[in-house]
Scaffold this active site. Structure first.
Site, short mmCIF file in Angstrom:
data_model
loop_
_atom_site.label_atom_id
_atom_site.label_comp_id
_atom_site.label_asym_id
_atom_site.label_seq_id
_atom_site.Cartn_x
_atom_site.Cartn_y
_atom_site.Cartn_z
N GLY A 243 1.06 -1.14 0.18
CA GLY A 243 -0.10 -0.01 -0.19
C GLY A 243 0.65 1.34 -0.05
N GLU B 68 4.08 -6.37 2.08
CA GLU B 68 3.80 -6.74 0.72
C GLU B 68 3.50 -5.74 -0.26
OE1 GLU B 68 1.05 -10.50 1.88
OE2 GLU B 68 0.20 -8.60 1.72
N PRO B 69 4.75 -4.78 -0.70
CA PRO B 69 4.74 -3.19 -1.69
C PRO B 69 4.61 -4.05 -2.90
CG PRO B 69 6.38 -3.95 -1.05
CD PRO B 69 5.97 -5.17 0.00
N ARG C 101 2.67 -1.45 -5.44
CA ARG C 101 3.32 -0.66 -7.06
C ARG C 101 4.34 0.25 -6.26
NH1 ARG C 101 -1.53 2.25 -7.84
NH2 ARG C 101 -2.79 1.34 -5.73
N ARG D 232 -6.58 1.78 -16.21
CA ARG D 232 -6.71 3.15 -14.93
C ARG D 232 -7.31 3.39 -15.36
NH1 ARG D 232 -3.20 4.05 -11.56
NH2 ARG D 232 -4.09 3.08 -9.88
N TYR E 231 -10.58 4.11 -13.16
CA TYR E 231 -10.68 4.63 -11.70
C TYR E 231 -10.07 6.66 -12.49
CZ TYR E 231 -8.22 0.61 -10.28
OH TYR E 231 -7.94 -0.85 -9.79
N CYS F 65 -13.20 0.60 -29.61
CA CYS F 65 -14.16 1.73 -30.09
C CYS F 65 -15.11 1.81 -29.04
CB CYS F 65 -14.94 0.00 -30.99
SG CYS F 65 -13.98 0.51 -32.56
N GLU F 66 -14.98 2.70 -27.46
CA GLU F 66 -15.10 2.59 -26.80
C GLU F 66 -15.27 4.31 -25.76
OE1 GLU F 66 -16.02 -0.24 -24.90
OE2 GLU F 66 -17.21 1.19 -22.64
N TYR G 286 0.50 -2.30 -12.73
CA TYR G 286 -1.17 -2.00 -13.22
C TYR G 286 -1.25 -2.07 -14.03
CZ TYR G 286 -1.54 -3.38 -7.91
OH TYR G 286 -1.16 -4.00 -6.34
C1 PLP Z 1 -3.46 -5.29 -3.02
C2 PLP Z 1 -2.50 -5.37 -2.65
C3 PLP Z 1 -0.89 -5.79 -1.98
C4 PLP Z 1 -0.09 -4.45 -3.09
O1 PLP Z 1 -0.88 -2.96 -3.35
P1 PLP Z 1 0.14 -2.37 -3.52
O2 PLP Z 1 -0.26 -0.75 -3.38
O3 PLP Z 1 0.27 -2.32 -5.07
O4 PLP Z 1 1.75 -1.64 -2.29
C5 PLP Z 1 -0.51 -5.54 -1.27
N1 PLP Z 1 -1.23 -7.34 -0.71
C6 PLP Z 1 -2.32 -7.20 -0.88
C7 PLP Z 1 -3.33 -8.01 -0.12
C8 PLP Z 1 -3.25 -6.64 -2.15
O5 PLP Z 1 -4.41 -6.85 -1.96
#
Ligand code: PLP
Length: 432
Positions: free
Chosen positions: A249, A291-292, A294, A331, A335, A362-363, A391
């Site tokens: 995140g 869990e990076p 992005r 994206r 969003y 075509c959108e 992504y």
């Molecule tokens: C999407 C997600 C991530 C990665 O999120 P980033 O915003 O890309 O860092 C890590 N863990 C879980 C469970 C996720 O759903």
């Protein structure tokens, strides 16, 4: 500086990434083209690996979230940099293993792992399952028992935190399809059930609170809630969590107005908060997994497009068409995500032409970006959309039967093809 310091301008006025001229890349590999700066990607991995090693207990590790970017050639890089990896499907497991990634460093996610998925992951030797729900506990225990093994697991819980991001990418709240909520008491039942499973070894807890988070505070809030919960589980069952996985995140800078995230600073702040929290409860400090996704790959990537033409709707606006769009980057359509667009072949020229970039599907929703300025565009100009490493490739589609672009890795001033462009034959490969 051009958003990130791996970008520069050549004497001919071309955009360069990792020291390689993007006009040369487009000439050699064609456009649209995904370009990933491997040096930047490796530097991003090191930032996490070092910060966790310095500030957190032994065994702490970053796991790259494969949903952000997944192709075979990525996994040897992650392995070399000492990363673990999150996988969310057997396809991601297969890709990681095909890239020579050690299965024991894989963490398997998913809120609906089928029986086939569970069997495939167990038979592949996946190190740890992140169990999403009680039904999965039953199925996994049974499948592990049938193989005569004890599977390591983390239990996914929802701490009920809103880190003030977009709802579509916000998963820490209670009302969501991932994990089991703490507040309703269901997570406590989930733990009791897991501890009763003969073939599962519960290591600790997982939570993921959302995406595009720029400071440590929401993670500290999650730690507070998880530690209270862990303490309650110790009291109830004598169970001590060895591992807390705080999810992904951390945010990245898509446009100049976005802040730069101080990842080591945030990890230090988080470590201090964690240690204080544990000391107050006399709880052994657990190792930390992050869990990076992005923040490892986004700023290492950019996408090159060729301009097809300009259409000015008198009294309204001008559309500049490019030879890609929502098929390689959905994206904006999904969003309205902001991106920085640069005139890669004409960096020296003044950008005073206000326009919207349209893809070729075509959108009417197929826009890459609206209200940007460029030098008066001409057919054949090369444009770069920055920060597309996360992504984009992983969310690409073959809508309108467009072929997916190639992906090249740039390292030490050299480019190599990592994923070739799809062909028409690829498009019909599964059609009988
Ligand atoms: C999407 C997600 C991530 C990665 O999120 P980033 O915003 O890309 O860092 C890590 N863990 C879980 C469970 C996720 O759903």
């Amino acid at each position: 500086m051009l958003l990130y310091n791996n970008l520069s301008v050549t004497p001919q006025g071309h955009l360069a990434v990792g020291g390689v001229d993007t006009v040369d890349l487009a000439r050699q590999f064609g456009a649209p083209l995904y370009v990933v700066d491997e040096d930047q990607l490796r530097a991003n991995c090191r930032t996490y690996v070092q910060a966790l090693a310095e500030a957190m207990p032994q065994g702490s590790m970053p796991l790259f979230a494969g949903k952000a970017l997944c192709f075979k050639g990525l996994y040897p890089i992650l392995k070399e940099e000492g990363m673990g990896a999150d996988v969310v499907s057997p396809g991601e497991i297969y890709t990681a293993l095909a890239g020579g990634f050690p299965p024991e460093r894989l963490y398997f996610h998913g809120n609906n792992k089928t029986d086939e998925d569970i069997a495939y992951a167990l038979d592949s030797g996946v190190g740890c399952f992140i169990v999403d729900n009680p039904q999965e506990l039953d199925r996994l225990d049974e499948a592990a028992g049938a193989r005569g093994i004890r599977q390591r697991v983390l239990l996914r819980v929802t701490p009920g935190i809103d880190p003030h991001t977009l709802q579509a990418i916000n998963t820490g709240r209670i009302d969501c399809q991932f994990g089991v909520p703490i507040e309703t008491g269901q997570a406590a039942q989930f733990v009791a059930a897991a501890l009763g499973k003969e073939h599962l070894e519960v290591e600790g807890f997982h939570s993921h609170i959302g995406s595009q988070i720029f400071e440590a505070e929401p993670f500290c809030d999650a730690v507070d809630i998880l530690l209270d919960f862990a303490q309650a589980m110790r009291t109830a069952h004598g169970f001590v969590a060895r591992t807390l996985n705080l999810g992904g995140g951390f945010g990245v800078r898509y446009v100049e107005s976005d802040p730069m995230v101080d990842i080591p600073g945030n990890i230090r702040a988080l470590a201090q908060h964690l240690k204080q929290g544990c000391a107050a409860k006399d709880y052994p400090v657990p190792r930390i997994l992050l869990e990076p996704g992005r923040s490892i790959v986004a700023n290492a990537g950019l996408t090159l497009y060729e301009v097809g033409g300009v259409k000015t709707i008198e009294g309204y606006r001008s559309y500049v068409t490019v030879n890609g769009g929502m098929t390689d980057n959905p994206r904006y359509a999904l969003y309205q995500s902001p991106y920085t667009v640069l005139p890669a072949s004409r960096m020296g020229e003044e950008g005073d032409f206000l326009c919207s970039l349209a893809g070729r599907c075509c959108e009417s929703g197929d826009l890459v970006q609206e209200n940007i300025t460029l030098p008066q565009p001409r057919r054949g100009d090369l444009l770069a959309v920055l920060t597309t490493g996360a992504y984009n490739f992983s969310m690409a589609s073959n809508y309108n039967r467009l072929c997916r672009p190639a992906l090249v890795l740039v390292r030490g001033g050299q480019a190599r093809l990592a994923v070739r462009r799809q062909t028409f034959q690829d498009l019909v490969a599964c059609d009988l």
